[in-house]
Each structure stands twice: as C-alpha cells, then as structure tokens.
Design an enzyme around this catalytic site. Structure first.
Site, PDB file in Angstrom:
ATOM      1  N   GLU A 176      12.217  -2.388  11.713  1.00  0.00           N
ATOM      2  CA  GLU A 176      11.793  -1.276  10.861  1.00  0.00           C
ATOM      3  C   GLU A 176      10.568  -0.619  11.506  1.00  0.00           C
ATOM      4  O   GLU A 176       9.558  -1.280  11.748  1.00  0.00           O
ATOM      5  CB  GLU A 176      11.423  -1.892   9.511  1.00  0.00           C
ATOM      6  CG  GLU A 176      11.334  -0.955   8.367  1.00  0.00           C
ATOM      7  CD  GLU A 176      11.047  -1.701   7.047  1.00  0.00           C
ATOM      8  OE1 GLU A 176      10.511  -2.822   7.071  1.00  0.00           O
ATOM      9  OE2 GLU A 176      11.351  -1.127   6.002  1.00  0.00           O
ATOM     10  N   LYS A 181      -2.121  -8.518  -7.787  1.00  0.00           N
ATOM     11  CA  LYS A 181      -2.994  -8.351  -6.636  1.00  0.00           C
ATOM     12  C   LYS A 181      -2.465  -7.184  -5.814  1.00  0.00           C
ATOM     13  O   LYS A 181      -1.459  -7.305  -5.112  1.00  0.00           O
ATOM     14  CB  LYS A 181      -3.052  -9.610  -5.769  1.00  0.00           C
ATOM     15  CG  LYS A 181      -4.196  -9.530  -4.768  1.00  0.00           C
ATOM     16  CD  LYS A 181      -3.874 -10.089  -3.392  1.00  0.00           C
ATOM     17  CE  LYS A 181      -2.900  -9.322  -2.577  1.00  0.00           C
ATOM     18  NZ  LYS A 181      -3.428  -8.077  -1.954  1.00  0.00           N
ATOM     19  N   GLU A 184      11.108  -7.879  -2.945  1.00  0.00           N
ATOM     20  CA  GLU A 184      11.624  -6.593  -2.463  1.00  0.00           C
ATOM     21  C   GLU A 184      11.023  -6.421  -1.079  1.00  0.00           C
ATOM     22  O   GLU A 184       9.835  -6.146  -0.941  1.00  0.00           O
ATOM     23  CB  GLU A 184      11.199  -5.509  -3.455  1.00  0.00           C
ATOM     24  CG  GLU A 184      12.139  -4.349  -3.457  1.00  0.00           C
ATOM     25  CD  GLU A 184      11.684  -3.286  -2.502  1.00  0.00           C
ATOM     26  OE1 GLU A 184      12.121  -3.340  -1.326  1.00  0.00           O
ATOM     27  OE2 GLU A 184      10.876  -2.455  -2.904  1.00  0.00           O
ATOM     28  N   LEU A 185      11.847  -6.663  -0.066  1.00  0.00           N
ATOM     29  CA  LEU A 185      11.313  -6.841   1.296  1.00  0.00           C
ATOM     30  C   LEU A 185      11.715  -5.693   2.213  1.00  0.00           C
ATOM     31  O   LEU A 185      12.066  -4.615   1.765  1.00  0.00           O
ATOM     32  CB  LEU A 185      11.780  -8.198   1.835  1.00  0.00           C
ATOM     33  CG  LEU A 185      11.498  -9.382   0.883  1.00  0.00           C
ATOM     34  CD1 LEU A 185      12.096 -10.669   1.414  1.00  0.00           C
ATOM     35  CD2 LEU A 185       9.996  -9.543   0.655  1.00  0.00           C
ATOM     36  N   TRP A 214       0.807  -1.220   0.000  1.00  0.00           N
ATOM     37  CA  TRP A 214       0.000   0.000   0.000  1.00  0.00           C
ATOM     38  C   TRP A 214       0.840   1.269   0.000  1.00  0.00           C
ATOM     39  O   TRP A 214       0.334   2.346  -0.246  1.00  0.00           O
ATOM     40  CB  TRP A 214      -0.927   0.015   1.230  1.00  0.00           C
ATOM     41  CG  TRP A 214      -0.172  -0.286   2.501  1.00  0.00           C
ATOM     42  CD1 TRP A 214      -0.060  -1.512   3.114  1.00  0.00           C
ATOM     43  CD2 TRP A 214       0.637   0.614   3.264  1.00  0.00           C
ATOM     44  NE1 TRP A 214       0.775  -1.429   4.196  1.00  0.00           N
ATOM     45  CE2 TRP A 214       1.210  -0.123   4.318  1.00  0.00           C
ATOM     46  CE3 TRP A 214       0.935   1.978   3.159  1.00  0.00           C
ATOM     47  CZ2 TRP A 214       2.064   0.447   5.262  1.00  0.00           C
ATOM     48  CZ3 TRP A 214       1.791   2.553   4.101  1.00  0.00           C
ATOM     49  CH2 TRP A 214       2.338   1.787   5.137  1.00  0.00           C
TER      50      TRP A 214
HETATM   51  P1  ADP Z   1       2.581  -4.535   4.864  1.00  0.00           P
HETATM   52  O1  ADP Z   1       2.967  -4.748   6.275  1.00  0.00           O
HETATM   53  O2  ADP Z   1       3.307  -3.462   4.168  1.00  0.00           O
HETATM   54  O3  ADP Z   1       1.098  -4.488   4.627  1.00  0.00           O
HETATM   55  P2  ADP Z   1       2.545  -7.158   3.749  1.00  0.00           P
HETATM   56  O4  ADP Z   1       3.717  -7.985   3.371  1.00  0.00           O
HETATM   57  O5  ADP Z   1       1.632  -7.674   4.784  1.00  0.00           O
HETATM   58  O6  ADP Z   1       3.181  -5.776   4.118  1.00  0.00           O
HETATM   59  O7  ADP Z   1       1.669  -6.816   2.476  1.00  0.00           O
HETATM   60  C1  ADP Z   1       2.196  -6.642   1.181  1.00  0.00           C
HETATM   61  C2  ADP Z   1       1.280  -7.342   0.202  1.00  0.00           C
HETATM   62  O8  ADP Z   1       1.268  -8.728   0.510  1.00  0.00           O
HETATM   63  C3  ADP Z   1      -0.171  -6.880   0.253  1.00  0.00           C
HETATM   64  O9  ADP Z   1      -0.690  -6.885  -1.068  1.00  0.00           O
HETATM   65  C4  ADP Z   1      -0.828  -7.962   1.089  1.00  0.00           C
HETATM   66  O10 ADP Z   1      -2.198  -8.097   0.800  1.00  0.00           O
HETATM   67  C5  ADP Z   1      -0.070  -9.186   0.609  1.00  0.00           C
HETATM   68  N1  ADP Z   1      -0.110 -10.339   1.526  1.00  0.00           N
HETATM   69  C6  ADP Z   1      -0.245 -10.349   2.869  1.00  0.00           C
HETATM   70  N2  ADP Z   1      -0.209 -11.629   3.324  1.00  0.00           N
HETATM   71  C7  ADP Z   1      -0.043 -12.430   2.247  1.00  0.00           C
HETATM   72  C8  ADP Z   1       0.063 -13.863   2.048  1.00  0.00           C
HETATM   73  N3  ADP Z   1       0.021 -14.721   3.061  1.00  0.00           N
HETATM   74  N4  ADP Z   1       0.237 -14.317   0.795  1.00  0.00           N
HETATM   75  C9  ADP Z   1       0.296 -13.467  -0.245  1.00  0.00           C
HETATM   76  N5  ADP Z   1       0.193 -12.128  -0.133  1.00  0.00           N
HETATM   77  C10 ADP Z   1       0.029 -11.615   1.089  1.00  0.00           C
END
Ligand code: ADP
Length: 482
Positions: free
Chosen positions: A386, A179, A255-256, A155
């Site tokens: 972070e 997605k 990209e983490l 987001w």
């Molecule tokens: P943030 O903490 O920035 O929201 P996330 O890694 O939770 O970081 O979210 C980044 C993306 O990964 C979003 O599009 C979220 O919907 C998606 N996401 C969260 N959990 C999962 C999962 N188990 N498998 C695939 N995508 C996921």
C-alpha cells in the site's frame, strides 16, 4: 492561527472519566502544511488508561441498563451538535491533518452520520425466540453489550474513525476508551467535548491523547475489564494487538490495510472510470485504506485511459488544505514522503515511466506531486504494498481471468473497484473479487448504511449498517424449563 466560532473546541487536555485533565507531560500537535504548532496536548500514560478503564467499567453498567431510546436520545443530541459545529470540527481536522477543508467537512458529516444511524439502531438490538428442542423447553436469545471497549484510531480520518466506533459501541450499551493517533488528537477531543455536552454520562467515553501507544495498547490487551479492542490502522499493529489479546481471548474488531485494485474493462464508460479513479485514488492525497493502490486497464483502451487520467491528475491543485481549490494537501509525515519516493524509484528502475508528477512538490515540506506511472508490472513494489500517497500505477491486462487473478494476488482484501457495462461480467467479477467491498462503476463506497470491512489480512468485523452493532454485542442463549 485557527479561527473557530467556538474557540473552546480546540482542547489540549485529556478527557478521562468525565473530567478534563491537564498534565505536565505534553506533546506538540503540528499542522503538516505549515509546521505550525497547534497545541501542546496532555500526554497520557498507561496508568491513565487504567483509571479510564476502571471508571468506564463502573459507568457502563448503568449506561447499559438504560433503554435503547434513552441512549438514542443522547446520541441524537450528539449528532445535532456535530452538525451544528461541523465547520469548526472541519477546520480543526484540516489544521491537524492537512486534508482540504471541503474533504474535512465531508469527513465530519460522514462520521456524524454513523452517530445518527446507530442512535436509531440503539432501539433495535432485538433478541430472538426459538422453538424449544423438548416439550418443556422455551428458548430465548438476548443481545447484551460486550462491556468496556478500548479503541485505537489512526490519523487519516481523525474524526470519523472515532465516530464510526463510538456510535455502535455506545448505542449497544458499551463504554469506550479511545486512544487517538498522536498526530491528530484534536479532532478526537473536540468530538468528546460535544459528546459531553450532549449528555454522555461520565466515563462512557474517554479520550486519551498519548505518545506511548504501545503502553496503552498493552493496557487494553492485559486489563480484564476491557472486553474488546477496536482498532483501525496498519496490519502490523493489528497483528500485535491480536497476539497481545490472545492470553485473554480478547475480542477484536480490526480495520487494517488494503491494496485496492481498480479495474477498467474495455466496455467501460472511460470518462466515468477516470473520474472514479481520481476520487478513489487521490482523495485524502491517497491516504485512505480504501484508496485505489493498483489500476488495471485493458489493452485496447490502455493508451486512451492513461491519457485522460494523466490530464485529470495533472490538473489537481496541490496546496494548503485551507486554500480555495486545493485538491491535494500535504502528506502526514516525512516517512510517508519517503515511502512514495521509494515506490516510484523502484518502479522506474524496473521500467515504469512517470507521465505526470513523480517528484516532491515545489511547495516543499511534505507536499508531493500527484503522479501517474505507466507500464507498471507485477514485479514492482507498488503491486504488493500500500503506497498511501498520491501515486497511481497503471498496469495493463488482456483478459478477465488474468486481471481477476492479479487483483486477488495479495494478502489484503479490503476494497476493490471495477468499471464495466457487461452485466454478466459484473456478476462474475463481484463474486470473484476476494474483497470485503466492491465498487462497481463507482470509486466512492463508504457510507454509514453499508457494512465496511475487510477479509483476509485486512481485518475482522464490520463498521456501519445494521451489521455494525453486532461487533459490540454478545448473544446470550437462555433455556427455560416450564
Ligand atoms: P499508521 O501507519 O497509519 O500510523 P499505525 O497502525 O502505526 O498506522 O497507527 C494506527 C494507530 O495505532 C495509532 O493510534 C498509533 O498510535 C497506534 N499504534 C501504533 N503502534 C501501536 C502499538 N504497538 N500498540 C497499540 N497501538 C499502536
């Protein structure tokens, strides 16, 4: 109400296989600044993802068979449309995500630049000839698109994180199913609409807003037609995708998270360092993966630096992203607020002091005061995690060796920054920092012309530059006996 010159860019349908689909299951997208509901968006399921992948797999072959120039022409039109509608795209972005409007416009242009760059690169996916290993052998290497790519985006950059993935993927001849984060699907849908207008064939780019991110992630991981997953987000979800992808040896670009150090040596230009720290720490209210997380300042200039930093931070204006002069918008969620509060409480309980900010903002909601903490030490949570918020913790150091060891003492390795005017030290630090990116005397490093990415647990692969297309092509070695 959101005022757009093209109201049809605010979309609540899903975009699957070239069609705009309305679904009875929907979820609300809200403005984090006001709580206002902006749209009730179609909520896609794993089955929708499967359908989008099937169509993408069929469409990708024809897309890949086109010449680089044919793909480039469409991408270039897409870029032109993004530029033409940048104000609308920025308004949608600020509304759903909260960042100040000028920053949102900057993000839209930044994302568009990737599309322009990779439109140009589409023509340069060169192969290679290698002198044969035997007299009758001729060796050629060709580069071919990996196929269908599943993309999952966060987001914090609702527009650019998609542009940054779709541009090289589509340029190389791949198809992509995206997605977006459930908090921010509107920018993604607007991007897709302009891609469709630019002439992207049906099925080459689908956008599936969804609340069941785990289900869609599983489909991407388990569907053999998906040859690669490109993800930007947390390290934890990156690990899940890597584990899930293991059965099919799924290719991954990840990209983490980061834990960026920002080091100020005593020979630095202090004003420039303060300015860089503000840009790299407080951009997007501290919610970027390359945001400074730890500021290290050398003993002899600690007090001088911290005074200037506190003055500059105290002057940052907090408010609605649409308001003139806002530098810091709201945080994305209550969870994000809790994390900032928790990091501050933990640091203060161990001896740190807030010299400006330190509390939720009087505006309420998820607005937080931009904060500077002094006397921060390595036993505090801010040293390891972070924060992803407007909190600048300032550590003290005395020697180069000490600060280099502290900066590298993390499992992350995305961005790092330092300020110095000593050329030998600059080289030593550039080489010694265990990070994918190093900003020297600058706090802003992102550009489409350079390879963005991390080492260690910050990820795999690079986005941007001529290297960025490598994530979306496979090498094929052909041996010809003559
Ligand atoms: P943030 O903490 O920035 O929201 P996330 O890694 O939770 O970081 O979210 C980044 C993306 O990964 C979003 O599009 C979220 O919907 C998606 N996401 C969260 N959990 C999962 C999962 N188990 N498998 C695939 N995508 C996921």
């Amino acid at each position: 109400m959101l005022h757009l010159s093209r109201a049809d860019l605010l979309i609540d349908d899903a975009f699957i296989a070239g069609e705009w689909i309305s679904l009875s299951n929907r979820f609300a997208v809200t403005n984090p600044s006001t709580g206002e509901v902006l749209a009730d968006v179609a909520d896609c399921t794993r089955e929708h993802a499967r359908h989008a992948i099937d169509v993408a797999a069929a469409a990708q072959k024809e897309w890949a068979a086109r010449t680089g120039k044919e793909r480039a022409d469409i991408l270039r039109r897409w870029f032109d449309l993004l530029i033409a509608h940048a104000d609308d795209l920025a308004a949608i972005l600020t509304a759903e995500m909260g960042k100040p409007l000028p920053e949102a416009k900057g993000e839209v242009l930044y994302g568009a630049n990737f599309i322009e760059w990779f439109a140009e690169e589409a023509k340069r996916v060169y192969g290679e000839t290698i002198p044969g290993h035997q007299r009758d052998k001729r060796i050629m290497v060709i580069r071919q698109p990996v196929g269908v790519v599943g993309a999952i985006t966060p987001w914090n950059f609702p527009n650019a994180m998609i542009a940054r993935k779709a541009a090289p993927a589509l340029a190389a001849g791949c198809a992509m199913v995206v997605k977006p984060a459930a908090e921010t699907p509107l920018s993604a849908l607007a991007l897709a609409k302009l891609g469709q207008e630019a002439g992207l064939p049906s099925g080459i780019l689908s956008v599936l807003p969804a609340t069941d991110s785990a289900g869609i992630g599983l489909e991407f991981s388990e569907n053999p037609s998906v040859r690669k997953i490109s993800f930007t987000g947390s390290t934890n979800v990156g690990r899940i995708l890597m584990r899930q992808g293991a059965d099919q040896i799924k290719k991954l670009s990840l990209e983490l998270g980061g834990n960026a150090p920002f080091i100020v040596f005593d020979d630095a230009d202090l004003d420039a360092a303060v300015e860089g720290a503000i840009l790299s720490k407080f951009r997007n209210a501290g919610q970027t993966c390359v945001c400074t997380n730890r500021i290290y300042v050398q003993d002899t200039i600690y007090e001088a630096f911290i005074d200037r930093l506190a003055a500059a931070v105290g002057a940052l204006s907090v408010g609605d992203g649409f308001a003139e002069g806002t530098a810091i918008g709201p945080l994305i969620s209550d969870t994000a607020m809790d994390k900032v509060c928790h990091h501050i409480a933990d640091a203060v309980s161990k001896g740190a002091k807030a010299i400006t900010g330190g509390n939720p903002h009087a505006l309420g909601g998820t607005f937080f005061q931009p904060t500077v903490l002094r006397d921060v030490t390595t036993d505090m949570m801010v040293a390891r995690e972070e924060t992803f918020g407007p909190l600048a913790p300032v550590f003290r150091f005395s020697t180069e060796e000490e600060v280099l060891a502290a900066a590298n003492d993390t499992e992350f390795g995305l961005a790092s920054y330092f300020y110095s005017r000593d050329l030998s030290r600059i080289w030593r630090m550039m080489e010694g920092l265990e990070y994918g990116m190093v900003g020297v005397n600058t706090g802003l490093i992102s550009t489409e012309v350079a390879p963005f990415g991390g080492i260690k647990q910050s990820g795999l692969g690079r986005e941007g530059s001529r290297h960025g297309i490598e994530d979306y092509v496979e090498l094929k070695y052909c041996c010809l006996s003559v």
